[in-house]
Write an enzyme that holds these catalytic residues in place. Structure first.
Site, short mmCIF file in Angstrom:
data_model
loop_
_atom_site.label_atom_id
_atom_site.label_comp_id
_atom_site.label_asym_id
_atom_site.label_seq_id
_atom_site.Cartn_x
_atom_site.Cartn_y
_atom_site.Cartn_z
N CYS A 86 13.91 42.42 39.91
CA CYS A 86 13.37 42.09 41.23
C CYS A 86 12.46 43.22 41.74
O CYS A 86 11.39 43.43 41.20
CB CYS A 86 14.53 41.78 42.19
SG CYS A 86 13.95 41.04 43.71
N HIS A 176 17.47 37.70 39.76
CA HIS A 176 18.66 38.57 39.62
C HIS A 176 19.57 38.07 38.50
O HIS A 176 20.40 37.18 38.74
CB HIS A 176 19.43 38.61 40.94
CG HIS A 176 18.73 39.42 41.98
ND1 HIS A 176 18.93 40.78 42.13
CD2 HIS A 176 17.81 39.08 42.90
CE1 HIS A 176 18.18 41.23 43.11
NE2 HIS A 176 17.48 40.22 43.59
N GLU A 178 22.08 39.51 37.33
CA GLU A 178 23.45 40.01 37.53
C GLU A 178 24.31 39.08 38.39
O GLU A 178 25.52 39.21 38.40
CB GLU A 178 23.42 41.42 38.13
CG GLU A 178 22.94 41.55 39.58
CD GLU A 178 21.42 41.57 39.75
OE1 GLU A 178 20.71 41.07 38.86
OE2 GLU A 178 20.95 42.07 40.78
N SER A 230 51.64 55.41 47.46
CA SER A 230 51.83 54.44 48.54
C SER A 230 52.45 53.15 48.01
O SER A 230 52.90 52.31 48.77
CB SER A 230 50.49 54.12 49.19
OG SER A 230 49.70 53.36 48.29
N GLY A 231 52.44 52.99 46.68
CA GLY A 231 52.91 51.74 46.11
C GLY A 231 51.78 50.75 45.91
O GLY A 231 51.95 49.70 45.32
N GLY A 232 50.59 51.08 46.44
CA GLY A 232 49.41 50.24 46.23
C GLY A 232 48.87 50.42 44.81
O GLY A 232 49.34 51.29 44.07
N VAL A 233 47.89 49.61 44.44
CA VAL A 233 47.42 49.60 43.05
C VAL A 233 46.88 50.97 42.62
O VAL A 233 47.29 51.51 41.59
CB VAL A 233 46.28 48.56 42.86
CG1 VAL A 233 45.84 48.49 41.41
CG2 VAL A 233 46.72 47.20 43.34
N ASP A 234 45.99 51.55 43.43
CA ASP A 234 45.30 52.76 42.97
C ASP A 234 46.26 53.94 42.79
O ASP A 234 46.26 54.60 41.77
CB ASP A 234 44.17 53.15 43.94
CG ASP A 234 43.27 51.97 44.24
OD1 ASP A 234 43.24 51.05 43.40
OD2 ASP A 234 42.61 51.97 45.29
N SER A 235 47.07 54.20 43.83
CA SER A 235 47.96 55.37 43.70
C SER A 235 49.02 55.11 42.63
O SER A 235 49.48 56.04 41.96
CB SER A 235 48.57 55.75 45.04
OG SER A 235 49.49 54.79 45.48
N SER A 236 49.40 53.85 42.43
CA SER A 236 50.39 53.56 41.38
C SER A 236 49.81 53.85 39.99
O SER A 236 50.48 54.41 39.13
CB SER A 236 50.81 52.09 41.43
OG SER A 236 51.41 51.80 42.66
#
Ligand code: XMP
Length: 520
Positions: A86, A176, A178, A230-236
């Site tokens: 583009c 585009h 993508e 925290s138990g969330g995805v990233d910190s786990s």
């Protein structure tokens, strides 16, 4: 790969299109590492042997607005294959001697593209009729091609919809590829990176796991690392990655603010302490948080109190572990791109986000952010590779300030208990009906109004429960999820019949913008 990646890659130069991140995603889905940089920051001397191809993204500018300080066009003369998308296509054409003008027919949305010539770039892209749908979004267009460029395909309004300079490996597409609306668009990207740039696959969750563990071991040596879990995805995922790499030299601190979902603390302890055998320090700070939040109803004050107290508690416990050198954080690639501000523009502050790992820089710990080159879906795949349960991997995002910002007005223990129960019914019902994974984020909130109802023969005067369920790509924009009437009716009945304190349920049908996902 290392914590500062030194892999062969495709470099994407970002000119500010809302789809640039998608280009990076598509390339990574093809198993190749790709990196995004702002057009203002990348200079030709940064380009090294690891860069096997360059993609110029779309963007809201006009090619005549680019100058030496905003784009180092020597990058286009280094002999590396280039694909312009583009606006990127217009840049390439203009700097190579062509012309770009405002188009008579602005094109937004779908257009039919027809093939005129063969090219490696369009191998297996066109269907049998040599006619595909592509997604356009442009006001300017190329009106004269540079020398040695040929037309590969056109649309009704864009003669130069796909062009190439075969000798120099330059390619331009006005649409585009993508976005998913472009039929078979991924083929254009895959042809460019594999056939033209000839880059090898180097990006899979298994490779990432092995390499990240090796890098963490090398970097940490015999030192100690702390991590706010925290138990969330990233910190786990971060916790489990360090657990595999350095075992007992990792100390995770999990603070129960009292504002978590029902039984969340029990699940976190069960998973991380009992199942994964991670060094976990569990801090029950429920009373401390409730005390500080007493009679506070201003959303920003709530967020600040929670953020500050969290950090104080975290520091208190971290200091008890002697000789800690590193702090592990689950920063993701989009956070990194946003904090570096690709467009350089400052967005207005809507909310003070409190990210559990965010603040303790004053503790003088060295940060390690092993996920900083990954997107959320890549983090999820890495989590599976690390043997984390699907339950953890597919969790909906949960904000640092927790239930406090799902309870406009003052916070009391009684309200927290009512809200935990309602939220639990809602989330369980979503899981039982196979809806949880179709929804990006869902929750119940408790509104600070009481309304009249009738149950049996009695008048009730109780709180209003709001349910929110949204679909989204990344949380930046969102739309509400359309439930079947029977589902939403059942859940409303269940909440009202089972929970003392709620006699009415409403469903939030606003999108973001104009609303936000959370209430405060
Ligand atoms: P909003 O409400 O800003 O939310 O549309 C966008 C996404 O961010 C989450 N969120 C937070 N996450 N700390 C967090 O870690 C916070 O303070 C915070 N506030 C909002 C929200 O749940 C949604 O996924």
């Amino acid at each position: 790969m290392s914590l500062d990646l030194n892999l062969d890659k495709i470099l994407i130069i970002d000119f500010g299109s809302q789809f640039t991140q998608l280009i990076a995603r598509r390339i990574r889905e093809l198993g190749v590492f790709s990196e995004l940089v702002s057009h203002k920051k990348i200079k030709s001397f940064h380009i090294n042997n690891n860069i096997k191809g360059i993609i110029l993204s779309g963007g809201p500018l006009n090619v005549y607005q680019l100058n030496k300080s905003t784009f180092d066009n020597k990058i286009l003369n280094l002999g590396i294959p280039i694909l312009g998308i583009c606006f990127g296509h217009q840049i390439l054409s203009k700097f190579k001697g062509g012309k770009v003008k405002q188009s008579k027919h602005r094109e937004f949305g779908l257009a039919k593209i027809f093939k005129k010539r063969n090219s490696l770039l369009v191998k297996n892209f066109f269907d049998k009729k040599k006619l595909n749908q592509v997604w356009m979004s442009h006001a300017d267009q190329v009106t004269k091609l540079p020398k040695n460029f040929k037309i590969i395909a056109s649309t009704e309004n864009s003669r130069f919809a796909i062009v190439e300079n075969k000798q120099e490996n330059f390619f331009g597409v006005q649409f585009h590829p993508e976005v998913t609306h472009t039929e078979n668009g991924k083929k254009i990207i895959s042809n460019f990176i594999f056939f033209i740039c000839k880059i090898e696959r180097n990006w899979s969750s298994k490779d990432q796991k092995v390499q990240l563990i090796k890098d963490i071991r090398e970097k940490v040596g015999s030192d100690k690392v702390i991590c706010a879990l925290s138990g969330g995805v990233d910190s786990s995922v971060v916790a489990q990655l360090f657990n595999k790499a350095i075992g007992k030299k990792l100390y995770c601190i999990f603070v129960n603010t009292g504002l978590l979902r029902k039984n969340e603390e029990i699940q976190v302890i069960k998973t991380f302490k009992k199942r994964l055998k991670i060094n976990l320090i569990y801090v029950n700070a429920e009373k401390e948080f409730l005390k500080k939040l007493k009679n506070v109803s201003d959303p920003e004050k709530k967020r600040k109190i929670i953020g500050n107290l969290f950090i104080r508690i975290f520091e208190r416990y971290a200091k008890k572990i002697n000789n800690v050198k590193f702090l592990a954080q689950g920063t993701l690639y989009p956070d990194l791109i946003e904090s570096k501000s690709v467009t350089g523009s400052q967005t207005s502050k809507i909310k003070s986000h409190h990210n559990v790992g965010g603040l303790p820089k004053r503790m003088k710990l060295e940060l390690i952010e092993p996920l900083k080159f990954l997107f959320k879906d890549e983090v999820r795949k890495l989590g599976l590779e690390l043997n984390l349960n699907r339950d953890i991997i597919s969790r909906h995002p949960f904000p640092g300030p927790g239930l406090a910002i799902r309870m406009p007005g003052s916070i009391t223990k009684e309200k927290i208990n009512i809200l935990k129960a309602a939220d639990n019914y809602f989330i369980q019902a979503l899981k039982e009906h196979g809806l949880y994974n179709k929804i990006w984020q869902a929750y119940a909130a408790l509104l600070p109004v009481k309304t009249v109802g009738v149950m049996g023969d009695n008048r009730t005067y109780e709180y209003l429960c709001l349910l929110r369920a949204i679909t989204s790509e990344d949380g930046m924009t969102a739309d509400f999820y359309e439930f079947k009437k029977s589902f939403i009716q059942d859940i409303s009945n269940k909440i009202v019949n089972s929970i003392r304190g709620i006699n009415r349920v409403v469903y939030d049908i606003t999108s973001k913008p104009p609303s936000t996902i959370e209430l405060e």
